[in-house]
Design a protein around this motif. Sequence first.
Motif, PDB file in Angstrom:
ATOM      1  N   THR A   3      32.524  12.776  71.400  1.00  0.00           N
ATOM      2  CA  THR A   3      32.068  13.821  72.284  1.00  0.00           C
ATOM      3  C   THR A   3      32.382  13.617  73.658  1.00  0.00           C
ATOM      4  O   THR A   3      32.646  14.539  74.299  1.00  0.00           O
ATOM      5  N   LEU A   4      32.310  12.523  74.085  1.00  0.00           N
ATOM      6  CA  LEU A   4      32.857  12.241  75.498  1.00  0.00           C
ATOM      7  C   LEU A   4      34.367  12.495  75.614  1.00  0.00           C
ATOM      8  O   LEU A   4      34.552  13.053  76.510  1.00  0.00           O
ATOM      9  N   VAL A   5      35.216  12.220  74.520  1.00  0.00           N
ATOM     10  CA  VAL A   5      36.447  12.687  74.649  1.00  0.00           C
ATOM     11  C   VAL A   5      36.492  14.168  74.787  1.00  0.00           C
ATOM     12  O   VAL A   5      37.657  14.496  75.501  1.00  0.00           O
ATOM     13  N   LEU A   6      35.777  14.932  74.047  1.00  0.00           N
ATOM     14  CA  LEU A   6      35.894  16.309  74.047  1.00  0.00           C
ATOM     15  C   LEU A   6      35.625  16.688  75.469  1.00  0.00           C
ATOM     16  O   LEU A   6      36.126  17.630  76.141  1.00  0.00           O
ATOM     17  N   VAL A   7      34.619  16.279  75.931  1.00  0.00           N
ATOM     18  CA  VAL A   7      34.005  16.861  77.238  1.00  0.00           C
ATOM     19  C   VAL A   7      35.128  16.233  78.470  1.00  0.00           C
ATOM     20  O   VAL A   7      35.313  17.156  79.425  1.00  0.00           O
TER      21      VAL A   7
END
Length: 164
Positions: free
Chosen positions: A77-81
Amino acid sequence: MDWFRALIGPDEGADTAQLCVRAVLIFFLGVLYIRIAGRRTFSHSSPLDIIVALIVGSNLSRVMTGKADVWPSITATLVLVVLHRLFALLTLRSGFLARIMKADPVVLIRDGAVDRSAARRHGVGQMDLLESARIEQVERLEDVKLATLENSGKISVVPRRRAS
């Protein structure tokens, strides 16, 4: 297809790197799907914002309900953000990328003449045009100087000036 399965991992038990690859893949597929659906589908947000909101919400809900491993899911999710932020910054510097991600405004009416081809291509009907005109206190489409389908999916209307 073995290389693809190795890249994204098994349906259950994917590791952190595989979940990160999935996040990037889903990001690009999501932008493509939003572009295919058309900008009026989500009229107040950009495709980037929609994709991130949907995927982040989904990822976090899966973590909260115990349907996904915590650390790999949070990392993906952090990679996506971070990817969202990076693309948002890149669209400020690259006109080409901005057009791909945000699209160009489309003129629907110019000097009272409706561009029926453009309206049909973007799923804008006569009632949509009339509603947008009424919001700007314009009764007839012939009295519209310019109506544009904006990046947000809203139709902006500039009325003609009347001789006093």
